[in-house]
Design a protein around this motif. Structure first.
Motif, PDB file in Angstrom:
ATOM      1  N   ASN A  16       1.715  -3.675 -12.356  1.00  0.00           N
ATOM      2  CA  ASN A  16       2.653  -3.085 -11.378  1.00  0.00           C
ATOM      3  C   ASN A  16       3.923  -3.081 -12.087  1.00  0.00           C
ATOM      4  OD1 ASN A  16       2.396  -5.735 -11.087  1.00  0.00           O
ATOM      5  ND2 ASN A  16       2.653  -5.643  -8.878  1.00  0.00           N
ATOM      6  N   THR A  44       2.594   0.210  -5.751  1.00  0.00           N
ATOM      7  CA  THR A  44       2.439   1.296  -7.172  1.00  0.00           C
ATOM      8  C   THR A  44       0.938   1.726  -7.166  1.00  0.00           C
ATOM      9  OG1 THR A  44       1.711  -0.654  -8.271  1.00  0.00           O
ATOM     10  CG2 THR A  44       3.935  -0.486  -8.358  1.00  0.00           C
ATOM     11  N   GLY A  45       0.303   1.533  -6.228  1.00  0.00           N
ATOM     12  CA  GLY A  45      -1.472   2.013  -6.109  1.00  0.00           C
ATOM     13  C   GLY A  45      -2.159   1.312  -7.491  1.00  0.00           C
TER      14      GLY A  45
HETATM   15  P1  IMP Z   1       2.203  -3.446  -5.404  1.00  0.00           P
HETATM   16  O1  IMP Z   1       2.894  -4.693  -6.184  1.00  0.00           O
HETATM   17  O2  IMP Z   1       1.976  -2.687  -5.989  1.00  0.00           O
HETATM   18  O3  IMP Z   1       1.355  -4.096  -4.231  1.00  0.00           O
HETATM   19  O4  IMP Z   1       3.754  -2.984  -4.486  1.00  0.00           O
HETATM   20  C1  IMP Z   1       4.355  -3.785  -3.284  1.00  0.00           C
HETATM   21  C2  IMP Z   1       5.767  -3.527  -3.424  1.00  0.00           C
HETATM   22  O5  IMP Z   1       6.389  -4.174  -4.576  1.00  0.00           O
HETATM   23  C3  IMP Z   1       6.106  -2.071  -3.501  1.00  0.00           C
HETATM   24  O6  IMP Z   1       7.262  -1.880  -2.816  1.00  0.00           O
HETATM   25  C4  IMP Z   1       6.499  -2.037  -5.005  1.00  0.00           C
HETATM   26  O7  IMP Z   1       7.433  -0.884  -5.050  1.00  0.00           O
HETATM   27  C5  IMP Z   1       6.985  -3.245  -5.226  1.00  0.00           C
HETATM   28  N1  IMP Z   1       6.803  -3.403  -7.028  1.00  0.00           N
HETATM   29  C6  IMP Z   1       5.868  -3.776  -7.495  1.00  0.00           C
HETATM   30  N2  IMP Z   1       6.213  -4.072  -8.706  1.00  0.00           N
HETATM   31  C7  IMP Z   1       7.354  -3.558  -8.812  1.00  0.00           C
HETATM   32  C8  IMP Z   1       8.381  -3.622 -10.143  1.00  0.00           C
HETATM   33  O8  IMP Z   1       7.916  -4.015 -11.122  1.00  0.00           O
HETATM   34  N3  IMP Z   1       9.514  -3.603  -9.740  1.00  0.00           N
HETATM   35  C9  IMP Z   1       9.962  -3.224  -8.502  1.00  0.00           C
HETATM   36  N4  IMP Z   1       9.261  -3.042  -7.539  1.00  0.00           N
HETATM   37  C10 IMP Z   1       7.995  -3.468  -7.683  1.00  0.00           C
END
Ligand code: IMP
Length: 427
Positions: free
Chosen positions: A38, A128-129
């Protein structure tokens, strides 16, 4: 010798890749301790630009050992694709170490991440899926698959079959999607065993021995403080602990080893995905920042939400991480502004708050209280010392430093490796 932790002080995308790259040559190990693909780090070396998602930035420095530690979640297909991409560009990737305890992202994690977001509709997190949340959920509920499980075909089969017992029920009966085939997944993941084997190590042991020998270990956080599962804007967060405490658990080293915590703070603020963001600019000023700063996601390509810098947020990051030094990034982006607003507190339903409100409800209602600082017109991208900065830029740095509660030890004035002012040594 020390372990040094680097954390994002905002909502991620603060320019951590540049900071890691700067110190990466002066340390012996660069360790990722949480998150997965992510993340998105952009590293610019000469005329070459590298976008890394899963691999530690240290992979680009020939004398550094890059480590993916136990706290990371690994999508093996992504890992080997990223390695292949670098190998094709002549980067030697043989030094990489991967923890046997790191959890693997499975196809059902990706499927569940996407489908649950869709079902959340307007309430979606904007993930980010990549399957990050469901993988950490399985880790915590003790149903996860780890790197070491690929070496034991019996265990791997059992775990995948057990997982699919309920995951397929959820996919088909709750989300009306097709179930996944256990045999196909078992075959794919067994196939990773031989590919993983040369890299797999007891990384906690390796890192502790390295520290005993006087080596320097650099713990590279992904995402940012406000995306932390405990200290972020829950539930609009990622599912791991990017804050400095997470570095110890995620790498298997004790807190007494860490001598420095570097917070990466962008000279303005961005956020990807949903959730509160008091200084967000929804007008042409936000668009100006997006364009000047090239604020488009490395991982998902999504437009980043943009706003002014938020001092209570930076102070909060200092507090929950124990930040000793800030690296202020993208200072050059602010050139050309007549005056620069800095959020110094919030108005929450008519009440003034100097710190981040305790509850999410209040934070959702927070509107920024600004102080305005004189801007500068000069192009600062070629500046290489603090004294060369325009006086107003110097004042902006000093003000932020005071408000954020920790010294600013480095300033980024462009994406290049050499476009950094190091006020004092970071390592
Ligand atoms: P996840 O990490 O894919 O579960 O996403 C959870 C939240 O964290 C979402 O709002 C994403 O856009 C954010 N996010 C995850 N990784 C990043 C990154 O590297 N930079 C900025 N936002 C992130």
């Amino acid at each position: 010798m020390p372990a040094i932790t680097l954390v994002g002080a905002q909502w991620g995308d603060e320019g951590k890749g540049k900071a890691t790259d700067l110190v990466g040559n002066r340390v012996d190990y660069v360790v990722r301790y949480q998150g997965g693909n992510n993340a998105g780090h952009t590293v610019v070396i000469g005329d070459q630009k590298y976008a890394l998602h899963l691999l530690p930035s240290g992979i680009l420095s020939p004398d550094v050992v890059p480590v993916i530690a136990n706290g990371v979640v690994i999508d093996p297909a992504v890992l080997f694709e990223e390695l292949r991409g670098l190998q094709e560009r002549g980067v030697n990737t043989e030094r990489l170490l991967v923890s046997a305890n790191a959890h693997l992202i499975m196809p059902y994690h990706r499927a569940l991440d996407k489908v649950s977001e869709r079902f959340l509709g307007k309430g979606k997190i904007g993930t980010t899926g990549r399957g990050i949340g469901p993988t950490y959920a399985d880790k915590i509920s003790r149903a996860g698959v780890r790197v070491q499980d690929t070496f034991d075909p019996k265990i791997l089969r059992k775990k995948i079959e057990l997982a699919l017992n309920d995951k397929n029920q959820i996919l088909t009966k709750v989300f009306n999607r097709r179930g996944l085939d256990a045999e196909q997944i078992i075959e794919e993941y067994l196939g990773y065993a031989d590919l993983l084997r040369p890299y797999v190590a007891d990384t906690s042991l390796v890192l502790n021995q390295a520290l005993d020998e006087g080596k320097t270990v650099f713990l590279e956080g992904s995402q940012g403080t406000l995306l932390d599962i405990d200290h972020g804007t829950y539930p609009f967060v990622t599912s791991s602990s990017p804050t400095s405490g997470g570095a110890c658990a995620g790498a298997g080293i004790g807190p007494t080893r860490i001598t420095k915590v570097i917070g990466i703070l962008k000279a303005y603020t961005t956020r990807v995905g949903s959730g509160p963001f008091p200084t967000e600019l929804l007008d042409e000023q936000g668009e100006w920042l997006r364009q000047q700063g090239g604020e488009y996601g490395v991982t998902t390509g999504r437009n980043r939400r943009c706003g002014w810098v938020d001092a209570p947020l930076a102070r909060y990051a200092t507090r929950v991480n124990g930040i000793t030094d800030f690296f202020l990034t993208k200072m050059d982006v602010l050139s050309g502004l007549e005056r620069i607003p800095v959020c110094v507190g919030y108005d929450v339903d008519g009440e003034r708050w100097d710190e981040i409100p305790m509850t999410q409800t209040d934070f959702h209602h927070a509107t920024p209280v600004y102080e305005y600082f004189d801007g500068w017109n000069e192009d600062i991208s070629h500046v290489r010392s603090f004294e060369e900065l325009p006086k107003n830029a110097q004042a902006y740095v000093r003000t932020l430093e005071e408000m954020a509660g920790a010294q600013i030890s480095a300033i980024g004035v462009g994406p290049g490796r050499d476009q950094t002012l190091e006020l004092r040594s970071l390592v």
